[in-house]
Structures are given as structure tokens and as C-alpha cells.
Design an enzyme around this catalytic site. Structure first.
Site, PDB file in Angstrom:
ATOM      1  N   SER A 234      -2.528  -8.194   5.540  1.00  0.00           N
ATOM      2  CA  SER A 234      -2.625  -6.798   5.979  1.00  0.00           C
ATOM      3  C   SER A 234      -4.064  -6.337   6.177  1.00  0.00           C
ATOM      4  CB  SER A 234      -1.941  -5.869   4.965  1.00  0.00           C
ATOM      5  OG  SER A 234      -0.554  -6.069   4.971  1.00  0.00           O
TER       6      SER A 234
ATOM      7  N   HIS B 117      -5.786   1.003  -0.155  1.00  0.00           N
ATOM      8  CA  HIS B 117      -5.124  -0.248   0.203  1.00  0.00           C
ATOM      9  C   HIS B 117      -5.626  -0.755   1.544  1.00  0.00           C
ATOM     10  CE1 HIS B 117      -1.616  -3.060   0.444  1.00  0.00           C
ATOM     11  NE2 HIS B 117      -1.753  -3.010  -0.870  1.00  0.00           N
TER      12      HIS B 117
ATOM     13  N   SER C  22      -4.465  -1.492   4.573  1.00  0.00           N
ATOM     14  CA  SER C  22      -4.164  -0.879   5.874  1.00  0.00           C
ATOM     15  C   SER C  22      -4.980   0.384   6.133  1.00  0.00           C
ATOM     16  CB  SER C  22      -2.664  -0.596   5.997  1.00  0.00           C
ATOM     17  OG  SER C  22      -1.912  -1.776   5.831  1.00  0.00           O
TER      18      SER C  22
ATOM     19  N   GLU D  61       0.085   9.303  -7.140  1.00  0.00           N
ATOM     20  CA  GLU D  61       0.345   8.272  -8.142  1.00  0.00           C
ATOM     21  C   GLU D  61      -0.987   7.608  -8.518  1.00  0.00           C
ATOM     22  OE1 GLU D  61       3.012   7.240  -9.849  1.00  0.00           O
ATOM     23  OE2 GLU D  61       4.373   8.677  -8.906  1.00  0.00           O
TER      24      GLU D  61
ATOM     25  N   HIS E 110       4.758 -13.165   4.278  1.00  0.00           N
ATOM     26  CA  HIS E 110       4.736 -12.612   5.622  1.00  0.00           C
ATOM     27  C   HIS E 110       5.314 -13.611   6.611  1.00  0.00           C
ATOM     28  CE1 HIS E 110       1.048  -9.940   4.424  1.00  0.00           C
ATOM     29  NE2 HIS E 110       2.172  -9.590   3.815  1.00  0.00           N
TER      30      HIS E 110
END
Length: 509
Positions: A96, A157, A159, A275, A436
């Protein structure tokens, strides 16, 4: 009843002829919008391969009372499609991080790296400098547009990170994650780059713990030691972001109640971190504490669209994590909500001035089959037992944690609740995490210059179309402005000319 009725109707040739003629009529009327895009929205279904989209279509249709197969997802209605080749410079089956660099920044890269060209080497800090590549989101900000990031993962993250950060490791979330050698060479963690590289107007997702000093109790889980702040530099990056633009009205929220109370008319900047790490799967989301991807997308658009120059918004749903767990229900319910977010965005935007792109970074080794009848529950069984005389679900994985063999044979699922939210589908090869897939993924597009998405393209092409459509670097020979803007400009010019002439007449008198 609905399924039976549809089955009866669809036996008639006239049903299919009429449907196809309507589709053909629409295709004949389709005209490309060959003018500049004011706004760009990039929806990224992480791990959303073609098989995932097909299964999502069936699931959404069945959730709405249909057989499923005939359903049109929001993304299915987009008029222009292409296939995206997802391999990276060093991997046949990509991760990713490298794929995010491709669709955000316009160049293919190496696995594990974000916002860097393939000259950078994973985990080698000194290969960072001079190899930075810049996202369309950053280029939009440089031109005065508003920009936003919405994700169901942590906002640090891979992406979203490629939209704003440059790192040889996608895992360097906070300064505590950097090795001492990286600190010595001057590398900076992703969370710090989120709030210091350039100003991002709307940031919504998870990732609180990477933003606060080590030991800071989490507001939602104050007694949890594993969810405390992790920063060794003792900085509170939430405060850094809040104070960065003193002339703008900025808000930070961590609870849905606060989020719902945000007045979009008076808010210029919004950060919501719901979160400590990734947000919860939609199946397990606490609807009183955490907003959905639909709600976050709506709030982001409502804030960003106030900018008369336009905006760029990136929206990601982490379908991927459910697949890695080998639990299709987690992945597909995420994908259904992702499609709802696309639908909500369509109601809040105009196709005439907003280029909307929906795509994935990569696929997964997820499949469904088994000669299932029309309307078969997507999480249900194939109609016949396998050669081992045991049943199997239509959905299966090629590898992953669902590989369970007892005495040399696979598990018998006769007495198992395969509709359970945490049922792990069977897999052919044992792995701790499912992997993936390497096949192409789809690009869906609508709006100005969307017709440039056609055929089979390299993944980095996505960034170039978005930049060209919005007239961003490196493109100077841009699409024309919309006719309405050109017309209004002409009206203003003519009005100004008349005023000057009237003034001269008065003067001559």
C-alpha cells in the site's frame, strides 16, 4: 418474493433487450466534460480488487432486499473506467505504500516507502533527501485550494501518508518508531510531517497515540497502557496543528458527539482522531463514539467546499485489513460503507465542476464461486459438496489464516456459523495473514476530464490525470475553464467597459 419475481421477469428476452437499449441510449448521449475541474475527490478502496467489488455489489443488494447481482453500486454508475497496473518498481505484487506514492505523486516507487522516488531505498534514511516526490494534494494546496484527508485507518498509515510525507519506512508513525540511525541522519516521523510539511485543512481518521507525548493517557481508554501516547520528543502534535493557523477557526475532536456539534459554516480547519490506532471495522464501530466514513466524508466536503478556489479530498476505506484477517464479512461490509460514502459525496457535489475518481491500490487473493444459484447469500455455501464430501462456502481465500487441516483434511464447516461476523473463510495455503493480489484494479471516474481514464494504464497515471484536470503542476497547458466561468468573466468585462464609457460621457458633458 422479490427474487422470485425478478427471476420470472428476467426469463423474458424483452427484459434484457429493453435494459440494453436504455444503456445504449445513455452511452450514445454521453459527452466528455472537456473543461477544468475546480474540485477533485480521490476515493481509495484499500485492497478493493475486482472480485471484492463484485461481492460488495451482491452484498449491498442483498442487504437492501434484492438478489444482489443486479444491483448498481454508486461507483458502478460512473461513466468512465480504466484498468490500473499495480506493480511497483521492485515488486510484482505491491504494497500500500509504493502504490500510494504512484496514485498520489505520479511516479512508481519501492515497497515500504512513501512520497519518495524509486531512488530511495527502504529503511535507509540517508536515501530520503533529494528523492522526495510531491502529491497532487500538496500541489493543490500550493495553488490555494483547500485539502483534506479522510481514512478509516490511522491518518499516518501508508495510503494517506504518501499525500503529505516522505519516508523510507511506512511504519515510522511516531518518533518512537525511528531507529537511532534515522534520527542521526535527520529523518522525521510521519506524524510530525502530517502537521509540519504543509497545512492540511481537514484530517479525519485514527492515530491519536502517535500525536501525543509518551505516557499520555488516551481520552477514550484512559486506563489502557497500550493506547497511551508514544512520542519521545514530548511534543503534542495536535496542539502544533491547532496553533499553526491562528487566523483561522480550528477544532480538534476525538468523539462523535463533538464531531456532530462542529459548525461547518464557522469552521475553517478540523482534525478528528477517533481511535489511538486504526478506526474499528464498521461491523464493530461504536456508533455513539465514532463517526462512519459516510459522516466523515460529508463533513469534510462541507468544510472544504467553502473555498472559492476549490479543494482536493482524499477518502480511504481500509477494506484491506478484513481481507488480511481472512474474514470476508469485515472486508465486504467496509466496502459497502465505502460505496455509501461515494453516494453521499455525489449528492454534495456537482459533476460539472468536480472530478471524482474511485480506485484501489491493489487486490487480494479473495474469490467467490462454486456454481452458486442466483440470489445465493454471498456468505453462504456452494450448492454441492466438494470431492471430500464436505461443504464449502462460495467465498474462499488462496492463502491466509483460514487454512485449518485436521488429520490431513480440511475442517468440516457443517456445524459452523459461516454467517458470523468473525467467520474466517477457508484458505488453500497457511499464512498468518492473507496476501495482496497482483492483478489489475479498476479506476472509475466522472466529472471534468474523466474521459482520460480509459484502457489499461500504469497506476501512476491516476495522479497525472488529476493534476492535468485541475491545472496543477507540472501542467501549464491546461483544460479551459468551464463555459459558465468564461461567460461570467465576459459579462464582467463587458460591464466594466460600459461603466467606463458612461463615465467618459459624463466627463465630456
Amino acid at each position: 418474493y422479490f427474487a422470485a419475481r425478478l427471476g420470472y421477469i428476467s426469463r423474458e428476452p424483452s427484459y434484457w433487450d429493453t435494459q440494453a437499449k436504455k444503456t445504449l441510449d445513455a452511452a450514445l448521449k454521453l459527452r466528455p466534460r472537456e473543461h477544468r475541474a475546480k474540485n477533485v475527490i480521490l476515493f481509495l478502496g484499500d485492497g478493493m480488487g475486482v472480485s471484492t467489488v463484485s461481492a460488495t455489489r451482491i452484498l449491498r443488494g442483498q442487504m437492501e432486499g434484492g438478489t444482489g447481482e443486479e444491483t448498481m453500486l454508486a461507483m458502478d454508475t460512473f461513466p468512465y473506467l480504466a484498468l490500473s497496473k499495480t506493480y511497483s518498481v521492485d515488486k510484482q505484487v505491491a504494497d500500500s505504500a509504493s502504490t500510494a506514492t504512484a496514485y498520489h505523486c505520479g511516479v512508481k516507487a519501492n515497497a515500504k516507502t512513501v512520497g519518495l522516488s524509486a531512488k530511495a531505498v527502504a529503511y535507509e534514511c540517508n536515501t530520503t533527501f533529494g528523492n522526495e516526490v510531491y502529491s497532487v494534494l500538496r500541489r493543490a494546496k500550493a495553488q490555494g485550494r483547500s485539502v483534506g484527508i479522510v481514512t478509516t485507518t490511522r491518518v499516518q498509515h501508508a495510503s494517506p501518508a504518501a499525500a503529505y510525507a516522505h519516508s523510507v519506512s511506512r511504519s515510522w508513525y511516531s518518533d518512537a518508531d525511528l531507529p537511532s540511525s534515522a534520527h542521526r541522519h535527520g529523518c522525521v516521523d510521519i506524524a510530525t510531517q502530517l502537521v509540519t510539511n504543509f497545512d492540511i485543512d481537514v484530517i479525519l481518521g485514527g492515530g491519536r497515540m502517535y500525536m501525543t507525548p509518551k505516557g499520555t493517557p488516551d481520552p477514550e481508554y484512559p486506563t489502557s497502557s497500550s493506547r497511551k501516547g508514544s512520542r519521545k520528543d514530548k511534543k503534542n502534535l495536535i496542539d502544533v496543528w491547532l496553533k499553526a493557523k491562528p487566523n483561522k477557526k480550528s477544532h480538534y475532536v476525538w468523539h462523535k458527539k463533538e464531531f456532530d456539534e462542529i459548525n461547518v459554516k464557522t469552521t475553517d480547519r478540523l482534525m478528528g482522531l477517533f481511535e489511538p490506532k486504526d478506526m474499528k471495522f464498521e461491523v464493530f464501530r461504536n456508533i455513539s463514539r465514532d463517526p462512519s466514513i459516510v459522516e466523515m466524508t460529508e463533513k469534510a466536503i462541507q468544510i472544504l467546499r467553502k473555498n472559492p478556489k476549490g479543494y482536493f479530498l482524499f477518502v480511504e476505506d481500509e477494506i484491506d485489513h478484513g481481507h488480511h484477517d481472512g474474514i470476508a464479512k469485515l472486508a465486504l461490509t467496509e466496502a459497502v460503507m465505502f460505496d455509501h460514502a461515494i453516494q453521499r459525496a455525489a449528492r454534495l457535489t456537482r459533476e460539472s465542476d468536480t472530478l471524482t475518481v474511485v480506485t484501489a491500490d491493489h487486490s487480494h487473493v479473495f474469490t467467490f464461486g462454486g456454481n452458486t444459484p442466483r440470489g445465493n447469500p454471498i456468505f453462504g455455501l456452494a450448492p454441492k459438496n466438494a470431492d471430500d464430501e464436505m461443504p464449502f462456502t462460495s467465498i474462499l481465500y488462496a492463502n491466509g489464516p483460514g487454512y485449518v487441516h485436521i488429520n490431513g483434511t480440511r475442517g468440516n464447516i457443517t456445524m459452523v456459523d459461516y454467517y458470523d461476523e468473525e467467520y474466517m473463510q477457508q484458505a488453500a495455503v497457511p499464512l498468518d495473514a492473507e496476501t495482496h493480489g497482483g492483478e489489475d484494479v479498476t479506476i472509475y471516474a466522472k466529472g471534468p476530464m474523466a474521459h482520460l481514464f480509459h484502457g489499461v494504464k500504469e497506476q501512476n497515471y491516476v495522479a497525472h490525470v488529476m493534476a492535468y484536470a485541475a491545472c496543477l503542476e507540472p501542467y501549464r497547458n491546461c483544460p479551459p475553464l468551464p463555459h459558465s466561468l468564461s461567460s461570467s468573466s465576459c459579462v464582467n468585462i463587458h460591464s466594466g467597459f460600459l461603466i467606463i464609457m458612461l463615465g467618459l460621457l459624463c466627463f465630456l458633458r
